[in-house]
Design a protein around this motif. Structure first.
Motif, PDB file in Angstrom:
ATOM      1  N   LEU A  32       0.843  -1.194   0.000  1.00 36.42           N
ATOM      2  CA  LEU A  32       0.000   0.000   0.000  1.00 36.42           C
ATOM      3  C   LEU A  32       0.880   1.247   0.000  1.00 36.42           C
ATOM      4  N   LEU A  33       0.503   2.212  -0.822  1.00 36.56           N
ATOM      5  CA  LEU A  33       1.230   3.472  -0.933  1.00 36.56           C
ATOM      6  C   LEU A  33       0.337   4.594  -0.428  1.00 36.56           C
ATOM      7  N   PHE A  34       0.930   5.560   0.270  1.00 36.63           N
ATOM      8  CA  PHE A  34       0.166   6.691   0.816  1.00 36.63           C
ATOM      9  C   PHE A  34       0.856   8.014   0.500  1.00 36.63           C
ATOM     10  N   THR A  35       0.042   9.016   0.207  1.00 43.66           N
ATOM     11  CA  THR A  35       0.527  10.379   0.007  1.00 43.66           C
ATOM     12  C   THR A  35      -0.617  11.341   0.320  1.00 43.66           C
ATOM     13  N   GLU A  36      -0.449  12.613  -0.058  1.00 44.49           N
ATOM     14  CA  GLU A  36      -1.492  13.609   0.169  1.00 44.49           C
ATOM     15  C   GLU A  36      -2.043  14.114  -1.168  1.00 44.49           C
ATOM     16  N   LYS A  84       6.074  17.596   1.004  1.00 41.19           N
ATOM     17  CA  LYS A  84       6.890  16.514   0.461  1.00 41.19           C
ATOM     18  C   LYS A  84       6.023  15.436  -0.163  1.00 41.19           C
ATOM     19  N   TYR A  85       4.910  15.119   0.516  1.00 42.45           N
ATOM     20  CA  TYR A  85       4.014  14.086   0.018  1.00 42.45           C
ATOM     21  C   TYR A  85       2.856  14.776  -0.688  1.00 42.45           C
ATOM     22  N   VAL A  86       2.786  14.596  -2.013  1.00 39.57           N
ATOM     23  CA  VAL A  86       1.890  15.407  -2.838  1.00 39.57           C
ATOM     24  C   VAL A  86       1.099  14.531  -3.806  1.00 39.57           C
ATOM     25  N   LYS A  87       0.248  15.184  -4.572  1.00 41.60           N
ATOM     26  CA  LYS A  87      -0.681  14.481  -5.458  1.00 41.60           C
ATOM     27  C   LYS A  87       0.027  13.516  -6.412  1.00 41.60           C
ATOM     28  N   HIS A 134       3.550   8.840  -8.985  1.00 39.36           N
ATOM     29  CA  HIS A 134       4.287   8.971 -10.251  1.00 39.36           C
ATOM     30  C   HIS A 134       5.796   8.873  -9.990  1.00 39.36           C
ATOM     31  N   ASP A 135       6.289   9.633  -9.016  1.00 40.61           N
ATOM     32  CA  ASP A 135       7.722   9.608  -8.718  1.00 40.61           C
ATOM     33  C   ASP A 135       8.150   8.265  -8.123  1.00 40.61           C
ATOM     34  N   TYR A 136       7.291   7.679  -7.327  1.00 42.27           N
ATOM     35  CA  TYR A 136       7.640   6.398  -6.678  1.00 42.27           C
ATOM     36  C   TYR A 136       7.721   5.281  -7.717  1.00 42.27           C
ATOM     37  N   ILE A 137       6.742   5.205  -8.607  1.00 42.46           N
ATOM     38  CA  ILE A 137       6.679   4.099  -9.566  1.00 42.46           C
ATOM     39  C   ILE A 137       7.652   4.305 -10.718  1.00 42.46           C
ATOM     40  N   ILE A 138       7.635   5.482 -11.335  1.00 41.37           N
ATOM     41  CA  ILE A 138       8.394   5.689 -12.564  1.00 41.37           C
ATOM     42  C   ILE A 138       9.840   6.071 -12.270  1.00 41.37           C
ATOM     43  N   HIS A 139      10.054   6.969 -11.314  1.00 43.79           N
ATOM     44  CA  HIS A 139      11.413   7.433 -11.005  1.00 43.79           C
ATOM     45  C   HIS A 139      12.037   6.689  -9.822  1.00 43.79           C
ATOM     46  N   ARG A 140      11.277   5.736  -9.283  1.00 49.53           N
ATOM     47  CA  ARG A 140      11.783   4.858  -8.222  1.00 49.53           C
ATOM     48  C   ARG A 140      12.325   5.632  -7.017  1.00 49.53           C
ATOM     49  N   LYS A 141      11.614   6.710  -6.676  1.00 48.43           N
ATOM     50  CA  LYS A 141      11.978   7.484  -5.492  1.00 48.43           C
ATOM     51  C   LYS A 141      11.243   6.912  -4.285  1.00 48.43           C
ATOM     52  N   VAL A 158       6.732   8.460  -1.089  1.00 50.91           N
ATOM     53  CA  VAL A 158       5.497   8.098  -0.399  1.00 50.91           C
ATOM     54  C   VAL A 158       5.734   8.083   1.108  1.00 50.91           C
ATOM     55  N   ASN A 159       4.672   8.216   1.833  1.00 56.42           N
ATOM     56  CA  ASN A 159       4.765   8.346   3.288  1.00 56.42           C
ATOM     57  C   ASN A 159       5.044   6.988   3.933  1.00 56.42           C
ATOM     58  N   PRO A 160       6.197   6.830   4.578  1.00 57.44           N
ATOM     59  CA  PRO A 160       6.520   5.537   5.205  1.00 57.44           C
ATOM     60  C   PRO A 160       5.621   5.207   6.397  1.00 57.44           C
ATOM     61  N   GLU A 161       4.935   6.230   6.939  1.00 57.56           N
ATOM     62  CA  GLU A 161       4.039   5.983   8.069  1.00 57.56           C
ATOM     63  C   GLU A 161       2.685   5.437   7.631  1.00 57.56           C
ATOM     64  N   LYS A 162       2.524   5.260   6.313  1.00 57.42           N
ATOM     65  CA  LYS A 162       1.288   4.676   5.742  1.00 57.42           C
ATOM     66  C   LYS A 162       0.054   5.471   6.171  1.00 57.42           C
ATOM     67  N   ILE A 163       0.105   6.773   5.922  1.00 60.98           N
ATOM     68  CA  ILE A 163      -1.010   7.640   6.256  1.00 60.98           C
ATOM     69  C   ILE A 163      -1.078   8.756   5.210  1.00 60.98           C
ATOM     70  N   GLY A 164      -2.265   9.286   4.950  1.00 61.45           N
ATOM     71  CA  GLY A 164      -2.391  10.360   3.982  1.00 61.45           C
ATOM     72  C   GLY A 164      -3.840  10.603   3.588  1.00 61.45           C
ATOM     73  N   SER A 165      -4.032  11.349   2.483  1.00 61.22           N
ATOM     74  CA  SER A 165      -5.371  11.587   1.946  1.00 61.22           C
ATOM     75  C   SER A 165      -5.534  10.964   0.576  1.00 61.22           C
ATOM     76  N   LYS A 166      -4.519  10.193   0.151  1.00 54.80           N
ATOM     77  CA  LYS A 166      -4.556   9.457  -1.107  1.00 54.80           C
ATOM     78  C   LYS A 166      -3.788   8.167  -0.907  1.00 54.80           C
ATOM     79  N   ALA A 167      -4.367   7.050  -1.380  1.00 56.98           N
ATOM     80  CA  ALA A 167      -3.730   5.743  -1.171  1.00 56.98           C
ATOM     81  C   ALA A 167      -3.932   4.881  -2.407  1.00 56.98           C
TER      82      ALA A 167
END
Length: 893
Positions: free
Chosen positions: A265-269, A285-288, A292-299, A303-312
């Motif tokens: 599970l991935l989380f961001t805002e 830091k955690y944005v809409k 995209h950056d996590y999957i394509i640019h492998r950053k 994503v939020n390591p605390e597994k919390i946000g407004s988008k998952a």
């Protein structure tokens, strides 16, 4: 979930289950429509999201920003759904390992990039939906090669207006079937629980990998300084073979998304990436666009390591062999026990919902209808139902800005829509489509409601009432046209739609909703008064409505001041008003059956119709006619500043619209209303110039009175043009402009300038009115539908003995009812397979015509080629083109 399935026996489920859900929702016993396909397919490039000084919406917020900027007014997504307030949204995102951006929304060229205006450049299809959205099915075709964003923009921008559009299939990305079929299905177990099943199929010849991200997010309601409450998502407790997203929202409380197979599970805002867009290094830091950056640019830190946000999102990486399919199942629910998640029962419930949908739609298909025609009708209804959208626009707030954001440019206070400050929209509305027209249009909506009334008359009535509410209708009585210019003038078809919806429901249910009819009638009185006071420039009962939705049909842009000065006496505007009078007369007479007070207002509309008839034949007593006696056709008349007049002799739909103003009054009703009957008779006896437009007939002891702008002799003359295959009659319906103008363009020379109209059966080559649609030759469903209905009304009075040659010069004579049926068949055959297995709508695109994975996926275009029936314009405008479902229901194939 297993329990929910078990509570329904198969026999119960298949016996009117969807009709029962509709009834429960209408009575507010169960809110079956709380969740639906209310997510747009495009929010970027809309007026609402435009914060530029001069209203340049396409440049203000380009597609390149869409993945990074939190929307203010509503969300978009791929195969998406939301609740009816759009607090919680769900859609899918995809990545084929090659694309430069995550595929979260469908792409198209903007109005300035396309050689024929904005145009979606992807292939997606609405395959099925019930009216309560208890079952929905969507197909998206995703290339395995890198998506050619730049190539599509560059080539379309390079091409001219006389060139064809450059489409995704032309780029070669579908060669050798190197693409994925992505089928997304939704099924409701209860009003609050949605099952989601995503089937991915590799159509290509090699093994291929796909990353699938089922994505859940909250619409951003907290950044604008009006509501600081921020809903949250977090990773839920561990469960066997499931990953769980737990949601908490002030309005809906606690919800869960159960994801099959324990994916990461991935989380961001859902926050704007101000670092990327504006260079703000202090931005979040955690944005809409973090996924995209996590999957394509492998950053990994995107994503939020605390597994919390407004988008998952749940991350599935699928490797599929050639021809292999894989399914992913999820459940969005308000129930907390994940042990209920069971793949076998989920698939069983999907099967049950499909059978219920089959049973529901079987009732709407005429006996002996072919399977192909049923498929077309079903997908037409699906397109209408999928094109519902949560539409949010608070005009005053948009003008002055939000407290938590920079002030909008001052220019907008005196710019677009600035005189509509009362307007507040936050409703689920039927859209023309959700990409090219992701905003309502008043006259489009009226046509949507006709086929919608067959499947969900409650929703159709609600839509018509909505446009008349105080926070939509202008205080002066004008109805809002559409987002780009609410003050533009659409044809006044709302009364017609309300009357038709009333009669369709009455026929299907055995009783008419008189409360609905009375509600719309009183508001329409205000709108009618606005028309009379604002659009009759000289008080002569001749109307100048502007472009009236017909964009470039005329010699001039009728929505702008004339380059010659003066004004145009519009045949179509005046005829629309004649139709409006008769629609209001019919409604008033129906209401007078139980309330005699309506007799008086019925008399008033009869009187209005009398004066419009007189005016069309003698404008202001100056012996100027919109009817041209030499040609036997109706034309607009140009009034020049020096007092000269000039008929604009263009053979266009403008000259056919007078056919719409027709009605028959039966003695069965009129004899019950003596006061109305007495006043009507006075006009007939004391206005001899009106006698040509009213005819009385006695048959079997019953008296019928026939009202029409077009009398018998003129009818035959107009139909000689309309039913001539060298003029208006195409193999696929009635053209908007006569084919006569192909070899005989209309040319008007005035004041040293030349103005012309040529027959253009496909895309427009002129930039008049933006050049984004064309009324100079193509076939349009809404006006064709009105022509068919008018012929049926003429036949009701004139009977079987009144015959016309069809087609002209064929030697074949038909009644007007038979002609109406023939026109219906020509229109429906745009979509049906012909004897060679080809569908005219697909034109010359071989992939669509021949490939079994493509040929039965039907796009419902905005309009159609005047000679070969190929689809043109917006490719998903099942809104008014959805009328084909009604034509199939009433006339078969």
């Amino acid at each position: 979930m297993a329990k929910a399935v078990q509570t329904f026996s198969r026999s119960q489920a298949l016996h009117g289950a969807e009709r029962q859900r509709l009834e429960e929702d209408a009575l507010r016993k169960q809110h079956w429509k709380r969740w639906g396909p209310y997510l747009s397919e495009r929010a970027w490039g809309t007026v609402r999201e435009d914060y530029s000084p001069y209203g340049t919406a396409w440049e203000s917020f380009p597609h390149d920003h869409a993945r990074s900027r939190a929307y203010r007014w509503n969300e978009d997504g791929l195969a998406g759904i939301s609740d009816r307030h759009q607090y919680i949204c769900f859609a899918i995102a995809l990545w084929n390992g090659r694309d430069p951006i995550l595929k979260e929304r469908v792409f198209g060229v903007t109005g300035n990039e396309g050689n024929h205006g904005e145009d979606v450049k992807e292939y997606y299809f609405y395959l099925d939906s019930t009216p309560t959205h208890s079952y929905m099915k969507y197909l998206y075709k995703y290339p395995q090669a890198e998506f050619p964003y730049a190539k599509l923009v560059e080539e379309n921008r390079r091409r001219g207006r006389r060139d064809g559009e450059y489409e995704l299939i032309d780029t070669g990305v579908f060669d050798k079937d190197r693409y994925f079929d992505v089928v997304v299905e939704y099924a409701k177990t209860t009003p609050e629980e949605l099952l989601i099943r995503i089937h991915i199929t590799n159509r290509g010849p090699e093994c291929a990998e796909l990353t699938l991200l089922p994505t859940l997010w909250f619409r951003n309601t907290w950044s604008w300084g009006l509501d600081a409450r921020r809903p949250r998502m977090r990773e839920g407790p561990a469960a066997k073979d499931l990953s769980i997203v737990e949601l908490g929202h002030e309005y809906y409380g606690k919800r869960f998304l159960w994801c099959e197979g324990k994916p990461p599970l991935l989380f961001t805002e859902n926050e704007t990436n101000s670092r990327r867009l504006y260079g703000d290094q202090d931005g979040s830091k955690y944005v809409k666009d973090s996924f995209h950056d996590y999957i394509i640019h492998r950053k990994a830190d995107a994503v939020n390591p605390e597994k919390i946000g407004s988008k998952a999102a749940a991350q599935y990486v699928l490797t599929l062999a050639p021809g292999e399919s894989e399914a992913v199942r999820l459940c969005l629910t308000n129930e907390s026990d994940p042990r209920r998640f069971d793949k076998k029962h989920i698939d069983g419930l999907f099967e049950q919902r499909v059978e219920e949908a089959d049973e529901f739609y079987e009732d709407l298909a005429p006996a002996h209808l072919s399977e192909d025609a049923k498929l077309v009708q079903r997908q037409a209804f699906a397109g209408l139902l999928w094109s519902k959208q949560f539409y949010h626009y608070d005009l005053k707030r948009w003008l002055v800005g939000d407290p938590g954001m920079p002030d909008p440019p001052q220019e907008r206070l005196h710019g677009r829509n600035s005189d509509w400050t009362h307007l507040y929209n936050a409703d689920v509305i039927s859209m023309p489509d959700k990409w090219e027209y992701p905003w309502y249009a008043a006259w489009d909506l009226a046509f949507h409601c006709i086929p919608l009334a067959l499947v969900d008359s409650t929703f159709a009535k609600e839509q018509l009432i909505l446009m008349l509410r105080e926070w939509y209708m202008h205080p002066n009585g004008q109805m809002p046209a559409y987002e780009w210019a609410f003050g533009d003038v659409n044809p006044p078809v709302h009364a017609w739609a309300a009357w038709r919806v009333y009669k369709i429901e009455k026929k299907r249910k055995g009783v008419g909703d008189r409360v609905f009819l009375e509600r719309v009638f009183h508001k329409l009185l205000l709108n009618f008064t606005w028309w009379v006071n604002r659009k009759d420039a000289e008080g002569k009962n001749i109307f100048q409505g502007g472009f009236l939705g017909l964009d470039n049909i005329g010699v001039f842009d009728r929505s702008a001041p004339l380059p010659t000065g003066g004004h145009i006496e519009q045949s179509d505007a005046t005829s629309w008003m004649g139709m409006y009078c008769l629609n209001m007369l019919s409604i008033a007479l129906e209401l007078a059956r139980h309330n005699r007070a309506y007799e008086d207002v019925a008399s008033k509309f009869f009187e209005h119709f009398v004066y419009i008839c007189r005016a069309m034949n003698n404008i202001g007593g100056e012996k100027i006619e919109l009817w041209n006696r030499d040609d036997g056709f109706f034309y607009d008349v140009l009034h020049l500043p020096d007092g000269q007049t000039c008929p604009l002799k263009v053979r266009s739909l403008v000259g056919l619209i007078p056919l719409f103003a027709v009605e028959t009054l039966d003695s069965e009703l009129i004899d019950q209303l003596p006061r109305f009957k007495h006043r009507m008779q006075w006009f007939i006896e004391n206005r001899p110039d009106f006698s040509a437009h009213v005819e009385t007939q006695s048959r079997d002891g019953e008296v019928r009175r026939f009202l029409s702008l077009v009398n018998r002799s003129r009818l035959k003359s107009v139909l000689r043009y309309m039913l001539d295959e060298e003029e208006f009659l195409s193999p696929y319906g009635i053209r908007a402009l006569s084919r006569y103008h192909k070899d005989h363009p209309y040319v008007l020379s005035l004041m040293g300038q030349e103005y012309r109209v040529d027959y253009e059966p496909a895309e427009s080559s002129t930039g008049l009115f933006g050049g984004n649609s064309n009324w100079r030759g193509p076939i349009w469903f809404p006006v064709n539908y009105l022509l068919i209905e008018s012929l049926q009304k003429f036949h009701y009075f004139l009977g079987e003995d009144f015959k016309v040659e069809y087609p002209v010069r064929s030697g074949r004579f038909l009644s007007l009812n038979e002609v109406a049926s023939e026109l219906s068949r020509r229109l429906t055959h745009i979509f049906l397979r012909d004897k060679t297995g080809q569908r005219p709508v697909h034109g010359g695109v071989r992939k669509f015509q021949d490939d079994p994975c493509w040929r039965d996926a039907i796009p419902f275009y905005e309009y159609f080629h005047g000679d070969n029936g190929a689809g043109i314009g917006a490719s998903h405008q099942t809104g008014w083109t959805g009328l084909v479902a009604k034509l199939i229901q009433q006339s078969g194939e």
